[in-house]
Every structure is written in structure tokens, then in C-alpha cells.
Design an enzyme around this catalytic site. Sequence first.
Site, PDB file in Angstrom:
ATOM      1  N   ILE A  78       0.835  -1.198   0.000  1.00 36.88           N
ATOM      2  CA  ILE A  78       0.000   0.000   0.000  1.00 36.88           C
ATOM      3  C   ILE A  78       0.873   1.252   0.000  1.00 36.88           C
ATOM      4  O   ILE A  78       1.984   1.237   0.535  1.00 36.88           O
ATOM      5  CB  ILE A  78      -0.979  -0.010   1.219  1.00 36.88           C
ATOM      6  CG1 ILE A  78      -1.948   1.181   1.177  1.00 36.88           C
ATOM      7  CG2 ILE A  78      -0.224  -0.107   2.528  1.00 36.88           C
ATOM      8  CD1 ILE A  78      -3.066   1.095   2.207  1.00 36.88           C
ATOM      9  N   CYS A  79       0.372   2.304  -0.607  1.00 34.97           N
ATOM     10  CA  CYS A  79       0.962   3.644  -0.586  1.00 34.97           C
ATOM     11  C   CYS A  79       2.303   3.673  -1.320  1.00 34.97           C
ATOM     12  O   CYS A  79       2.357   3.489  -2.522  1.00 34.97           O
ATOM     13  CB  CYS A  79       1.068   4.134   0.855  1.00 34.97           C
ATOM     14  SG  CYS A  79       1.413   5.886   1.037  1.00 34.97           S
ATOM     15  N   ALA A  80       3.394   3.884  -0.616  1.00 36.80           N
ATOM     16  CA  ALA A  80       4.726   3.912  -1.227  1.00 36.80           C
ATOM     17  C   ALA A  80       5.313   2.515  -1.389  1.00 36.80           C
ATOM     18  O   ALA A  80       6.274   2.323  -2.136  1.00 36.80           O
ATOM     19  CB  ALA A  80       5.675   4.766  -0.385  1.00 36.80           C
TER      20      ALA A  80
END
Length: 186
Positions: free
Chosen positions: A102-104
Site C-alpha cells: 500500500i501507498c509507497a
Amino acid sequence: MTKKLLMLLPHGAEEMEFVICVDVLRRCGVDVVVAGLTDKTVKCSRDVVINADTTLDEAANDDFDAIALPGGLGGSKAMAGSTKLGEVLESFETKGKLIAAICAAPTVLLTHSVALGKTLTSYPSFKDDLAGKYTYVEDKTVVVDGNLVTSRGPGTAFDFALKLGEILVGLEKTKQVATGMLYDLK
């Protein structure tokens, strides 16, 4: 049989993504093992300190059904720099086991050459880094491509965790958990 997920916890991890994922999956009945990337006591991106169950080195040889990587720029950089995590991710990919980021954290997959060519998403600022090696999706909060699950950021952490729950324990149990949390499962 209870499903088992290895949840990574590097220094600099995004707390919300980490905690929401662990909490929701445990509510779903998944056996979540929290492994600090290098240490058992980890300081996250907003200075929240979390104690892991074990370290990656200690957990690496255990049998898991899935692995999940939280975002956070510092945490993602630490995971990208971990040769051990690269080996673990390669093993999961080779065995067709579930890999989630998730995300980065999808940038960690790129660094370790995992799931190349698959469809994914991430925090918007990483699109240009990922688009050349993956099919990038901007208009979904969670993207599933075979054994790869990715999501966009802190605000999508519940969707991400519930999708992992659905894959690991089924939609019925996941709906029960979502209802109990007063979350509108789409």
C-alpha cells in the site's frame, strides 16, 4: 485452516496503514505475524512506537499464505534496501502466494523486481516510477492482479485490509467484520 500473513514493520512505516491492516485482518481471523524489518521495537513515520512479534530474519523461514507491506516513505526506502526482504518477496512470487503493498510500498516491489508487468496502484506521486514496469491504475482504491494486491494510501487502508480479508477468509466473514466496524463495504 487458519490463513497466516506476514506483516512487515520497518522503521518509518505509515502507522495508519500498518495498524488498520493488522487490526482488520485479525478481526477476520487471519493469523497476522508482525515482523520488524530489522528490530522488534519500531518507530513509525509519526513517531508512534510499535513492538513487533518477531523480526524478518526470525520469521523468514516460517510458512505464510501472504505478505503485506505498509507504506510510509522512510519505511518503503528501508524495505527497498533489504536484501532479505527481496529474497522473501521472490519466494512468495515464485510460490504464487499473496503479496500486498500500500501507498509507497509498491516501489519496494519495483526495487526487488517483483510482480513486474502486473497491474497495480500506489500513492499518486509514485505513478511515474511504477508506470514503466507495471500497468498503473489511478481510478481504484484497491487493485488486484492475480496474487498481487495494491492500494493508494492511508485513506484507503480499510478497503485494502478488507480486500485482503476477503481473499484470505472469504466475503461472508469480511462482510461480518465490516458491519461490526460500521464500515460500508462496497
